[in-house]
Design a protein around this motif. Sequence first.
Motif, PDB file in Angstrom:
ATOM      1  N   LEU A 128      -5.020  -2.712  22.082  1.00  0.00           N
ATOM      2  CA  LEU A 128      -3.759  -2.521  21.373  1.00  0.00           C
ATOM      3  C   LEU A 128      -4.023  -1.714  20.110  1.00  0.00           C
ATOM      4  N   THR A 129      -3.262  -0.666  19.907  1.00  0.00           N
ATOM      5  CA  THR A 129      -3.400   0.144  18.707  1.00  0.00           C
ATOM      6  C   THR A 129      -2.101   0.065  17.922  1.00  0.00           C
ATOM      7  N   TYR A 130      -2.233  -0.325  16.657  1.00  0.00           N
ATOM      8  CA  TYR A 130      -1.094  -0.483  15.767  1.00  0.00           C
ATOM      9  C   TYR A 130      -1.274   0.395  14.542  1.00  0.00           C
ATOM     10  N   VAL A 131      -0.210   0.516  13.791  1.00  0.00           N
ATOM     11  CA  VAL A 131      -0.263   1.155  12.483  1.00  0.00           C
ATOM     12  C   VAL A 131       0.218   0.123  11.477  1.00  0.00           C
ATOM     13  N   LEU A 132      -0.595  -0.099  10.438  1.00  0.00           N
ATOM     14  CA  LEU A 132      -0.234  -1.008   9.355  1.00  0.00           C
ATOM     15  C   LEU A 132       0.110  -0.160   8.141  1.00  0.00           C
ATOM     16  N   VAL A 133       1.361  -0.251   7.701  1.00  0.00           N
ATOM     17  CA  VAL A 133       1.816   0.487   6.524  1.00  0.00           C
ATOM     18  C   VAL A 133       1.770  -0.485   5.350  1.00  0.00           C
ATOM     19  N   THR A 134       1.094  -0.059   4.270  1.00  0.00           N
ATOM     20  CA  THR A 134       0.908  -0.930   3.112  1.00  0.00           C
ATOM     21  C   THR A 134       1.374  -0.227   1.838  1.00  0.00           C
ATOM     22  N   PRO A 135       1.666  -1.001   0.805  1.00  0.00           N
ATOM     23  CA  PRO A 135       1.905  -0.382  -0.499  1.00  0.00           C
ATOM     24  C   PRO A 135       0.646   0.381  -0.939  1.00  0.00           C
ATOM     25  N   LYS A 136       0.810   1.368  -1.785  1.00  0.00           N
ATOM     26  CA  LYS A 136      -0.291   2.227  -2.208  1.00  0.00           C
ATOM     27  C   LYS A 136      -1.441   1.442  -2.835  1.00  0.00           C
ATOM     28  N   ALA A 137      -1.146   0.357  -3.531  1.00  0.00           N
ATOM     29  CA  ALA A 137      -2.184  -0.425  -4.214  1.00  0.00           C
ATOM     30  C   ALA A 137      -3.145  -1.104  -3.246  1.00  0.00           C
ATOM     31  N   VAL A 138      -2.746  -1.274  -2.004  1.00  0.00           N
ATOM     32  CA  VAL A 138      -3.584  -1.953  -1.016  1.00  0.00           C
ATOM     33  C   VAL A 138      -4.531  -0.937  -0.392  1.00  0.00           C
ATOM     34  N   GLU A 139      -5.819  -1.185  -0.541  1.00  0.00           N
ATOM     35  CA  GLU A 139      -6.827  -0.298   0.031  1.00  0.00           C
ATOM     36  C   GLU A 139      -7.695  -1.086   0.994  1.00  0.00           C
ATOM     37  N   LEU A 140      -7.789  -0.594   2.217  1.00  0.00           N
ATOM     38  CA  LEU A 140      -8.610  -1.233   3.239  1.00  0.00           C
ATOM     39  C   LEU A 140      -9.796  -0.332   3.572  1.00  0.00           C
ATOM     40  N   THR A 141     -10.872  -0.944   4.019  1.00  0.00           N
ATOM     41  CA  THR A 141     -12.095  -0.220   4.339  1.00  0.00           C
ATOM     42  C   THR A 141     -12.094   0.197   5.802  1.00  0.00           C
ATOM     43  N   GLN A 153     -16.948 -11.807   7.731  1.00  0.00           N
ATOM     44  CA  GLN A 153     -17.670 -13.023   8.113  1.00  0.00           C
ATOM     45  C   GLN A 153     -16.990 -14.293   7.615  1.00  0.00           C
ATOM     46  N   GLY A 154     -15.698 -14.388   7.862  1.00  0.00           N
ATOM     47  CA  GLY A 154     -14.966 -15.601   7.528  1.00  0.00           C
ATOM     48  C   GLY A 154     -14.449 -15.678   6.109  1.00  0.00           C
ATOM     49  N   THR A 155     -14.843 -14.751   5.241  1.00  0.00           N
ATOM     50  CA  THR A 155     -14.309 -14.755   3.882  1.00  0.00           C
ATOM     51  C   THR A 155     -13.166 -13.767   3.808  1.00  0.00           C
ATOM     52  N   GLY A 156     -12.134 -14.133   3.102  1.00  0.00           N
ATOM     53  CA  GLY A 156     -10.949 -13.285   3.055  1.00  0.00           C
ATOM     54  C   GLY A 156     -10.833 -12.519   1.760  1.00  0.00           C
ATOM     55  N   GLY A 157     -10.245 -11.359   1.875  1.00  0.00           N
ATOM     56  CA  GLY A 157      -9.934 -10.552   0.712  1.00  0.00           C
ATOM     57  C   GLY A 157      -8.530 -10.862   0.235  1.00  0.00           C
ATOM     58  N   PRO A 158      -7.908  -9.921  -0.462  1.00  0.00           N
ATOM     59  CA  PRO A 158      -6.582 -10.170  -1.033  1.00  0.00           C
ATOM     60  C   PRO A 158      -5.481 -10.275   0.027  1.00  0.00           C
ATOM     61  N   LEU A 159      -4.506 -11.132  -0.256  1.00  0.00           N
ATOM     62  CA  LEU A 159      -3.305 -11.234   0.573  1.00  0.00           C
ATOM     63  C   LEU A 159      -2.333 -10.147   0.151  1.00  0.00           C
ATOM     64  N   PHE A 160      -1.574  -9.607   1.118  1.00  0.00           N
ATOM     65  CA  PHE A 160      -0.581  -8.591   0.790  1.00  0.00           C
ATOM     66  C   PHE A 160       0.460  -8.521   1.899  1.00  0.00           C
ATOM     67  N   PRO A 161       1.668  -8.016   1.582  1.00  0.00           N
ATOM     68  CA  PRO A 161       2.690  -7.817   2.611  1.00  0.00           C
ATOM     69  C   PRO A 161       2.490  -6.463   3.277  1.00  0.00           C
ATOM     70  N   GLY A 162       2.503  -6.433   4.590  1.00  0.00           N
ATOM     71  CA  GLY A 162       2.364  -5.181   5.324  1.00  0.00           C
ATOM     72  C   GLY A 162       3.494  -5.007   6.318  1.00  0.00           C
ATOM     73  N   ILE A 163       3.576  -3.810   6.874  1.00  0.00           N
ATOM     74  CA  ILE A 163       4.557  -3.510   7.916  1.00  0.00           C
ATOM     75  C   ILE A 163       3.776  -3.042   9.118  1.00  0.00           C
ATOM     76  N   LEU A 164       3.909  -3.740  10.223  1.00  0.00           N
ATOM     77  CA  LEU A 164       3.166  -3.427  11.434  1.00  0.00           C
ATOM     78  C   LEU A 164       4.078  -2.730  12.429  1.00  0.00           C
ATOM     79  N   THR A 165       3.612  -1.613  12.965  1.00  0.00           N
ATOM     80  CA  THR A 165       4.356  -0.896  13.989  1.00  0.00           C
ATOM     81  C   THR A 165       3.380  -0.466  15.073  1.00  0.00           C
ATOM     82  N   GLU A 166       3.889  -0.177  16.252  1.00  0.00           N
ATOM     83  CA  GLU A 166       3.030   0.236  17.362  1.00  0.00           C
ATOM     84  C   GLU A 166       2.693   1.713  17.285  1.00  0.00           C
ATOM     85  N   LYS A 167       1.510   2.029  17.787  1.00  0.00           N
ATOM     86  CA  LYS A 167       1.155   3.429  17.960  1.00  0.00           C
ATOM     87  C   LYS A 167       1.185   3.751  19.449  1.00  0.00           C
TER      88      LYS A 167
END
Length: 185
Positions: free
Chosen positions: A137-150, A108-122
């Motif tokens: 559009l379906t993508y895959v976001l690869v993140t460092p292990k410390a980044v956890e998304l819901t 709802q307009g509030t942001g969580g942590p910023l992080f670097p990701g790698i986006l690739t197509e699925k």
Amino acid sequence: MIHGASDLRERVEVLELAAVEGGWVWRSVRMSWAQVELTGRTNLFSKVGIGARDASLVLRKQPITLCNALRWRNQHLFLTAITENTHGWLEVSAAQVELVPCRGNVHQGTGGPLFPGILTEKYLRYEQEKPMATNTLTYVLVTPKAVELTRGGLVEVAEEPHVVQVAHTLDPAKNEYELWRKKDL
């Protein structure tokens, strides 16, 4: 194949993920000499996404894991394998990727942590609906292990909101998230 230290002609930065106020960044921890070759093959750095250009490196033995990354000629190298086949030398496989700025768990307009990701197509799915067509559009976001998304939550990738559909979190060095975004055509 390395014959001696004179074969290490390229400078690379060894990076580690660091927590900063508001999120995560790749931070340089040291410089190292390396032999670097872009192989022309595809490196399948993601289990569920499309691969990237493969890089093969040789470095002197040093503390480095798959949780690290390298920067070479201003390019981000995502590490996919590290082996010590010859005493004192490391052979490293990496994917040459582009980092995208991401903001996790946006609600709802509030942001969580910023992080670097790698986006690739699925894959791309197209539907003709009346009276308009939509493109899912379906993508895959690869993140460092410390980044956890819901799962089911929103993540901003390059300032565009995407829904986290599936989370692949069993790899010890990275997480992969399948994202989708529906757009009217």
